[in-house]
Write an enzyme that holds these catalytic residues in place. Structure first.
Site, short mmCIF file in Angstrom:
data_model
loop_
_atom_site.label_atom_id
_atom_site.label_comp_id
_atom_site.label_asym_id
_atom_site.label_seq_id
_atom_site.Cartn_x
_atom_site.Cartn_y
_atom_site.Cartn_z
N ASP A 1 1.03 -1.17 0.13
CA ASP A 1 -0.43 0.43 0.05
C ASP A 1 0.99 0.90 0.13
O ASP A 1 1.58 2.13 0.99
CB ASP A 1 -0.91 -0.09 0.54
CG ASP A 1 -1.59 1.58 1.57
OD1 ASP A 1 -1.47 1.72 0.44
OD2 ASP A 1 -2.17 0.86 2.59
N LYS B 1 2.86 11.16 -3.93
CA LYS B 1 1.66 10.69 -4.20
C LYS B 1 1.40 11.50 -4.58
O LYS B 1 0.48 11.09 -6.26
CB LYS B 1 0.80 9.97 -3.77
CG LYS B 1 -0.08 8.87 -4.27
CD LYS B 1 -0.51 8.23 -3.16
CE LYS B 1 -2.00 7.13 -3.19
NZ LYS B 1 -1.65 6.20 -2.71
N GLU C 1 -7.47 0.88 -4.59
CA GLU C 1 -6.63 0.07 -3.26
C GLU C 1 -8.24 0.04 -2.72
O GLU C 1 -8.80 -1.05 -1.49
CB GLU C 1 -7.18 1.64 -2.68
CG GLU C 1 -5.22 1.68 -2.65
CD GLU C 1 -4.91 3.96 -2.69
OE1 GLU C 1 -5.53 4.83 -1.89
OE2 GLU C 1 -3.66 3.73 -2.99
N ASP D 1 -12.71 4.74 1.63
CA ASP D 1 -11.58 5.22 1.64
C ASP D 1 -11.31 6.53 1.85
O ASP D 1 -11.14 7.01 0.26
CB ASP D 1 -10.77 4.07 0.94
CG ASP D 1 -9.47 4.40 1.05
OD1 ASP D 1 -8.72 5.18 2.44
OD2 ASP D 1 -7.99 3.39 0.41
#
Ligand code: AMP
Length: 566
Positions: free
Chosen positions: A8, A70, A171, A193
């Site tokens: 992850d 990211k 994810e 999420d």
């Protein structure tokens, strides 16, 4: 077969898992922690620190400590989201020749995949030390809403780090995989999420080993960082009212504020109020100034309510796309550190009219699912089938700038679809195909993800050429587009002009320059030496385009391409 780890690769923290003898193992880092900050620091002495070591020195070295990389993966410097984020980070960004984002630290230029690769190398090394064997393969997760460039950039990061990325998975899908819901009766679940930088929501249909994603939605620029920023703004305004000093221009003060804001936010998930004290935060005319204030949970909820509410829109879109009402959802599963905030849980409960399920560890569920998928790919788990979807519609720009969809949003992947197009000008010898993703009717309002030219179309009247354009989305969500002139029956050579990202040779060069040297340095010591200078290769962009095309490029090239009626 060598081991495959599940990673992850988070905006804020990363986590690694592996399935060993049918049991899931979260691999701790070299300090024993189960998650590792996705932070890379460059020290003035020429060392590179990754993870907790980098985070610990962040306040003292803010300009050379890169976090939340990211957010910039696969992005253009001129993207609206990048313009917003630049204000939030103390390190320097600049545009590359091809318009991508680059990070400048201590006079060196890095691409976002290189910085991510440094995080991955640390995770790889810690895993190797823990497992006592080399690790060369990984499943890496990305937000479901990551577009093609962002997925490609993540794959590039893996390659630079010396990892073969055997699969990219979404994810929320990974989080669902980590649950044992599939062994129960058929059910529909929502994965909500909310991490440090991104928000993803997916609706899945589960049962007897099948994980079928029905719809997905989200916001790649919504997460815990936004909650922190709201607290920072509140503290700065409050300090200004009292001292008439604006802390916004002081990078070190901003970093200290960020640290304090995040700590306060985390503590307020369990406490009713916290005291924030930042000694010597500024110097006034009459000497040093300290910031001291009390923040209550009520105040925090008041200043961040709008941010939490921004998750409602994507949730409603996902429900609509799956054609479901909230009452038809069996469980709402929370993933991502930011879902530990009570306000977020209340918003989730209001949207879905149901108490969220708290049975998954929000920090580890995604890595756990990636590890499970790795085990499926190795053939160790056989009774699981994952059916994911694409988060965007895909198509071409055609006559008049109209977006011609070939693949619809929320289509199951892998998928392959083609459509037929034609010329609109007599004796047109080539077409330039522009590939877009998005939902708007005009191509220009969507995101262009690549172009290529189909050359050598034989002379003929307008409307006679038959050009079949094929879209192919693999299980990683990565898109390939090809075109063929059906009239001649011959395969035409196509020229792909990457619109963004790194070329294969650039990635290889980075792997060589940074990857190998880093790997060696990492194994010897957690402190890494700075890599060799990375000099950007000239963008391949227009290189090699035939003269004919160059001179005609200025003409309205898209008026010569339209959808062919069958
Ligand atoms: P992730 O990307 O899933 O690691 O999530 C990181 C985000 O979760 C960061 O913004 C953290 O500040 C936030 N976070 C972690 N723990 C908590 C907590 N107990 N309460 C609120 N936010 C948290």
């Amino acid at each position: 077969m060598s081991k495959i780890i599940g990673i992850d690769l988070g905006t804020t923290n990363s986590c690694v898992g592996i399935m060993e003898d049918g049991r899931l193992l979260i691999i701790p880092n070299d300090e024993g922690f189960r998650t590792t900050p996705s932070v890379v620091a460059f020290t003035k002495e020429g060392s590179i620190l990754v993870g907790n070591a980098a985070k610990r020195q962040q306040i003292m070295n803010p300009e050379n400590t890169v976090f939340s990389i990211k957010r910039f993966m696969g992005r253009k410097y001129t993207d609206k989201e990048v313009a917003n984020d630049i204000k939030l980070i103390p390190y320097k960004l600049q545009p590359a020749d091809n318009g991508d984002v680059r990070v400048e630290v201590l006079g060196r230029i890095y691409s976002p995949p290189e910085i991510s690769a440094m995080v991955l190398m640390k995770l790889k090394k810690d895993s190797e030390n823990y497992l006592h064997e080399p690790v060369e393969k990984a499943v890496i997760t990305v937000p479901a809403y990551f577009n093609d460039s962002q997925r490609q950039a993540t794959k590039d990061a893996g390659k630079i780090a010396g990892l073969e990325v055997v699969r990219i998975i979404n994810e929320p899908t990974a989080a669902a995989l980590s649950s044992d819901f599939d062994s129960k009766n058929k059910m529909k679940i929502v994965i909500y999420d909310l991490g440090g930088g991104t928000f993803d929501v997916s609706i899945l249909k589960l049962g007897k080993g099948i994980f079928e994603v029905m719809s997905t939605s989200g916001d790649t620029h919504l997460g815990g960082d936004d909650f922190d920023q709201a607290i920072i703004d509140y503290l700065i305004d409050d300090f200004y009212k009292q001292e008439h000093i604006d802390l916004r221009n002081d990078r070190v003060a901003l970093q200290r504020l960020k640290d304090a804001a995040e700590k306060a936010k985390i503590n307020l998930s369990t406490l009713d109020s916290v005291e924030i004290t930042l000694q010597f935060i500024a110097v006034g005319k009459d000497g040093p100034k300290h910031l001291q204030t009390i923040l209550t949970r009520d105040q925090l909820e008041h200043i961040t309510k709008d941010i939490a509410e921004r998750t409602a829109g994507p949730c409603e879109k996902a429900l609509d796309a799956a054609n479901l009402k909230p009452s038809e959802i069996d469980e709402v599963v929370l993933v991502g550190g930011q879902t530990k905030m009570p306000l977020v849980r209340n918003v989730v409960q209001r949207i879905f009219r149901k108490e969220p399920y708290l049975g998954l560890n929000p920090d580890e569920a995604v890595a756990a699912g990636a590890a499970k998928q790795a085990s499926v790919l190795k053939g160790d788990i056989r009774d699981i089938l994952l059916l994911d979807v694409t988060a965007f519609s895909l198509g071409l720009k055609t006559e008049g700038g109209i977006f011609s969809k070939i693949i619809d949003k929320n289509s199951s992947i892998p998928t392959r679809k083609s459509d037929m197009y034609t010329n609109t000008i007599d004796n047109q010898s080539f077409v330039r195909i522009e590939v877009y993703q998005g939902e708007k009717p005009m191509a220009a309002d969507n995101k262009m993800i690549g172009t290529f030219d189909l050359m050598g179309i034989p002379p003929g009247k307008a409307g006679t050429a038959k050009i079949s354009v094929m879209f192919d989305i693999d299980a990683n969500g990565i898109i390939k587009v090809s075109a063929k002139d059906e009239a001649t029956g011959k395969e035409q050579a196509i020229k792909i002009t990457p619109d963004s990202g790194l070329s294969g040779s650039e990635v290889d060069k980075m792997k060589k320059d940074i990857g190998e040297e880093f790997s060696k340095k990492m194994s010897a010591n957690e402190k890494l030496k700075a890599p060799q200078d990375y000099r950007e290769e000239k963008s391949k962009g227009a290189e090699g385009l035939p003269g004919e095309l160059d001179s005609r490029k200025k003409a309205s090239i898209f008026d010569i391409f339209k959808k062919k009626e069958r």
